[in-house]
Motif scaffolding. Structure first.
Motif, short mmCIF file in Angstrom:
data_model
loop_
_atom_site.label_atom_id
_atom_site.label_comp_id
_atom_site.label_asym_id
_atom_site.label_seq_id
_atom_site.Cartn_x
_atom_site.Cartn_y
_atom_site.Cartn_z
N ASP A 511 45.75 12.67 6.28
CA ASP A 511 44.98 13.56 5.42
C ASP A 511 45.91 14.18 4.38
N SER A 512 45.43 14.29 3.14
CA SER A 512 46.28 14.84 2.08
C SER A 512 45.81 16.21 1.60
N GLY A 513 44.84 16.81 2.27
CA GLY A 513 44.35 18.12 1.85
C GLY A 513 44.50 19.14 2.95
N GLY A 514 44.21 20.39 2.62
CA GLY A 514 44.30 21.45 3.61
C GLY A 514 44.82 22.73 3.00
N GLN A 515 45.73 23.40 3.71
CA GLN A 515 46.29 24.66 3.26
C GLN A 515 47.10 24.46 1.98
N PRO A 516 47.33 25.54 1.21
CA PRO A 516 48.17 25.42 0.01
C PRO A 516 49.52 24.80 0.35
N GLY A 517 49.95 23.88 -0.49
CA GLY A 517 51.23 23.22 -0.29
C GLY A 517 51.13 21.89 0.45
N LEU A 540 47.83 7.91 2.28
CA LEU A 540 47.23 9.24 2.25
C LEU A 540 45.74 9.09 1.95
N VAL A 541 44.92 9.96 2.54
CA VAL A 541 43.49 9.85 2.38
C VAL A 541 42.91 11.14 1.82
N LYS A 542 41.89 11.00 1.00
CA LYS A 542 41.14 12.14 0.47
C LYS A 542 39.66 11.85 0.71
N GLY A 543 39.01 12.72 1.44
CA GLY A 543 37.59 12.53 1.74
C GLY A 543 36.71 12.91 0.57
N GLN A 544 35.61 12.17 0.40
CA GLN A 544 34.63 12.44 -0.64
C GLN A 544 33.24 12.41 -0.03
N GLY A 545 32.58 13.57 -0.02
CA GLY A 545 31.24 13.64 0.52
C GLY A 545 30.21 13.09 -0.45
N ILE A 630 33.45 25.22 13.98
CA ILE A 630 33.56 24.23 15.05
C ILE A 630 34.57 23.14 14.63
N ARG A 631 35.33 22.63 15.58
CA ARG A 631 36.35 21.63 15.29
C ARG A 631 35.71 20.24 15.20
N ASN A 632 36.16 19.46 14.22
CA ASN A 632 35.61 18.11 14.04
C ASN A 632 36.71 17.08 13.76
N GLU A 633 37.93 17.35 14.24
CA GLU A 633 39.05 16.47 13.94
C GLU A 633 38.81 15.03 14.41
N ALA A 634 38.25 14.85 15.60
CA ALA A 634 38.07 13.50 16.13
C ALA A 634 37.18 12.67 15.21
N LEU A 635 36.10 13.27 14.70
CA LEU A 635 35.20 12.55 13.81
C LEU A 635 35.90 12.22 12.50
N ASP A 636 36.63 13.18 11.94
CA ASP A 636 37.37 12.92 10.69
C ASP A 636 38.40 11.82 10.89
N LEU A 637 39.12 11.86 12.00
CA LEU A 637 40.15 10.85 12.25
C LEU A 637 39.53 9.47 12.42
N ALA A 638 38.37 9.41 13.04
CA ALA A 638 37.67 8.13 13.17
C ALA A 638 37.30 7.58 11.80
N VAL A 639 36.90 8.48 10.89
CA VAL A 639 36.57 8.08 9.52
C VAL A 639 37.81 7.55 8.82
N TYR A 640 38.94 8.24 8.96
CA TYR A 640 40.16 7.79 8.30
C TYR A 640 40.55 6.40 8.77
N GLY A 641 40.42 6.16 10.08
CA GLY A 641 40.78 4.86 10.61
C GLY A 641 39.92 3.75 10.04
N LYS A 642 38.61 3.98 9.94
CA LYS A 642 37.73 2.96 9.37
C LYS A 642 38.04 2.73 7.90
#
Length: 708
Positions: A511-517, A540-545, A630-642
């Motif tokens: 993931d390439s986004g998140g907190q400043p820096g 590096l990945v950037k999600g787009q809804g 609510i935490r959703n890391e597992a779902l996001d990581l599954a998306v990155y893998g695909k």
């Protein structure tokens, strides 16, 4: 100093306008409208000039378009809406024929609205201009001069001006226009400048003209069905959806009928009435296609054109009964609406229709990608699409996933593994890591999940005390040095179930986004990995809804500098269409049988990981968290893998018996080694000094740069 009077006196005096010319130009305005409807005008005056046909327009070519185009001069209705598949001749019949009719019979202002500026240009060049040139009665009425034949504006005698535009508020507000024509409606924006839909704004533009105003809208369905449990309350009601299907439901709800040539019973020629035998390939299966009427009579594809010519439209009455459009009991609405499906389309054969559907269905079943399936349902069949993920019911639940979880060891690659990927999510005080094993057809297994919370020992604040603890936790936004904990992940070997080999990841996506820096440090880490020779192993990945985004694409971000100059960086990102990929993940997780596209979770996975997979729910507009925080890391990581497998083109491997080096069986795979620690031997000849293109082919064959 310039003598103005002397200068002006030297100029020639312009000739007076010829009154005859002025009167000739104005006469069409004074002439009463010709009392002829659109299809009759087209049959008499419209000419076609295409590579396959030159000659007059023939209404019997697409007879189902006669009634809808006749309604474009109706004084009873203020709008005509037509939805159906591609290749039905709907834009020619409703847009171009109406335009030609107005030029020759009812000169007045008109706008054609296309989905985008680019499509407006294409429509002008490839549709409007050729139609003018091919039809003499239209061409002779066009005014002389370049300004009368501009790309977006055409001017004709009698005050007839055509504007070819796209849905922006400046084109859909302020001015009164008697004719508003909207083409390919479902590819337009839903809301124009916060003022409303293109259709609603268009209706307002010709409201001043009373019964003389007309809005025409046509297109293939493109918006998803909103309610998977929908059941029609009337015979012609369409499933709930936005866009043109919503307009259809507001109107008279006309459907096209055939009379069965065997039993003479009327019925709707729907895609669901097509039947075929199951053969080895989609093409062979499609060759057997026939249609059956409700009484079971078999209708061959060769009968379609004759059935179209004898077909008829029935609309709904106020009580929901099928009636003809002239029936006084027809639904009380200002919109006369029509909907037909793919088997009717004159320029599309049943065999082609079925073959495309079966190929798209096969792609979904083997790869989990339903985009081709959605396209063929929308464009070929002419129906709104129900996303498969909405058929799950109330969505994913951790109880469901636990029930489907399987007993296989974590930290071990299954025997069917072809390659591994590592996915990394960024949190304020840790890296969340998930490792997937991938098999034939992108069947996958989650084999490892852990957090990295301790910074490298050489990083600032990373020194260990006597108990082995660091002074701080990982801080990805503040310390680029902390990112070095990710480098060893590329070289971590996982044993193969059954023994004999072990394998390391083919690639890692972060993931390439998140907190400043975080973004800046992610770019620095990627550059370091490139220098280390991992350019094709670290991404590096950037999600787009949004449901209109690509599933995954690989490209450079653009940065805007002063003076509006664009500079491309050396950074390339994986842009992941998160909503579409989450649809695929949800379907993969709930597949009960093993095989291509299935996603297997181990029983011993921590409870919170199951919950993270279920942290979001699918809404009509996309995926949303069930509650804040609510935490959703597992779902996001599954998306990155695909997304990573798509960028690696693993989803397009045509033959898994001859895959790229990184996806070969482990006894040939460039990322595997024997459990005795020996690296795999090279199985290809050394690269010779040859052309650059040939060297590249040899490098790929040998598995250079990680075999990717």
């Amino acid at each position: 100093m310039l003598d103005v009077e002397r200068y002006l006196g030297a100029l020639p005096v312009p000739d007076y306008c010829d009154p005859v010319d002025l009167l000739t130009e104005a006469l069409p305005t004074l002439k009463p409208p010709r009392r002829i409807d659109v299809p009759d005008w087209a049959a008499k005056e419209r000419r076609l000039r295409t590579p396959s046909y030159s000659g007059p327009w023939r209404n019997d070519f697409a007879p189902y378009m006669v009634e809808p185009s006749r309604m474009t001069t109706s004084r009873r209705f203020g709008a005509v809406a037509f939805t159906g598949p591609a290749r039905t001749v709907k834009s020619d019949s409703l847009i171009l024929n109406t335009f030609g009719h107005r030029v020759c019979c009812m000169p007045r202002e008109m706008k054609i609205i296309c989905p985008t500026e680019a499509t407006a240009k294409e429509f002008s060049r490839k549709k409007v201009s050729p139609m003018i040139r091919a039809t003499p009665t239209v061409a002779e009425r066009q005014l002389p001069g370049r300004s009368a034949d501009a790309l977006h504006d055409k001017q004709f005698r009698g005050g007839m001006n055509l504007r070819i535009a796209w849905p922006v508020i400046g084109e859909l507000s302020m001015f009164d226009i008697p004719d508003m024509l909207l083409t390919d409606y479902d590819r337009m924006v839903d809301d124009v400048g916060g003022e409303g839909s293109p259709f609603d704004l268009s209706i307002k533009r010709n409201q001043t003209f009373g019964s003389m105003g007309m809005t025409i809208v046509e297109g293939s369905p493109g918006r998803p069905i909103l309610n998977p449990d929908f059941k029609p309350s009337t015979p012609h009601e369409a499933p709930p959806a936005t866009g043109i299907m919503a307009i259809y439901n507001q109107g008279t709800r006309g459907r096209y009928y055939w009379n069965c040539p065997s039993c003479n019973e009327p019925f709707q020629p729907l895609f669901d009435r097509l039947e075929w035998e199951t053969k080895d390939t989609p093409g062979e299966s499609a060759k057997t296609v026939v249609m059956t009427c409700p009484n079971g009579c078999v209708i061959e594809a060769a009968s379609r054109n004759d059935l179209n010519r004898s077909g008829f439209w029935l609309h709904e009455s106020g009580q929901g009964q099928p009636v003809e459009i002239d029936d006084p009991n027809v639904r009380d609405t200002e919109i006369v609406s029509y909907w037909c499906e793919g088997p009717v389309a004159v320029m599309q054969g049943w065999e082609q229709l079925v073959a495309r559907y079966l190929r798209a269905k096969e792609e979904f079943e083997t790869k989990g990608d339903e985009q081709a399936l959605k396209t063929t349902v929308n464009v070929d069949q002419g129906k709104p699409y129900l996303p498969k993920v909405l058929t799950i019911g109330d969505g994913l639940s951790d109880e469901m996933l636990r029930a489907l979880a399987q007993r296989f060891p974590m930290k071990m690659a299954p025997a069917a593994t072809r390659f591994l990927t590592v996915q990394v999510d960024i949190q304020a005080n840790r890296f969340v890591v998930q490792v997937d094993a991938w098999g034939v057809g992108l069947e996958r297994w989650l084999i490892d999940r852990f957090d990295l919370m301790v910074p490298p020992e050489l990083a600032p604040g990373g020194q260990r005390d006597a108990a082995g603890n660091a002074a701080r936790s990982i801080d990805p936004g503040r310390y680029v040095e902390d990112w070095e904990v990710l480098s060893p992940l590329l070289e971590r070997y996982y044993p193969l179930a059954g023994g004999g080999y072990e394998i390391r990841p083919a690639a890692m996506i972060i993931d390439s986004g998140g907190q400043p820096g975080v973004t800046e440090n992610a770019y620095l880490f990627l550059r370091r990995q490139k220098k280390a020779g991992n350019a094709r192993r670290v991404f590096l990945v950037k999600g787009q809804g949004g449901l209109d985004k690509d599933r995954a694409r690989f490209g450079q971000p653009q940065k805007m500098e002063k003076r509006r100059r664009t500079r491309r960086t050396d950074i390339e990102l994986v842009y992941a269409g998160t909503d579409l990929l989450k649809d695929e993940i949800a379907l993969s997780l709930t597949r009960k049988d093993p095989g291509p596209g299935a996603y297997h979770l181990p029983e011993q996975l921590p409870d919170h990981v199951f919950e993270e997979f279920c942290a979001e729910v699918r809404m009509p507009s996309g995926w949303e968290k069930k509650r804040h925080g609510i935490r959703n890391e597992a779902l996001d990581l599954a998306v990155y893998g695909k997304a990573l497998t798509i960028v690696l083109k693993a989803d397009k491997i045509p033959d898994w018996d001859k895959p790229p080096a990184f996806a070969r069986p482990l006894d040939e795979n460039t990322f595997s080694r024997r459990t005795d620690g020996q690296e795999m031997e090279e199985i290809y000849a050394p690269v010779k000094r040859t052309s650059r293109r040939k060297r590249k082919q040899n490098y790929v064959a040998r598995g250079m740069n990680g075999g990717l």
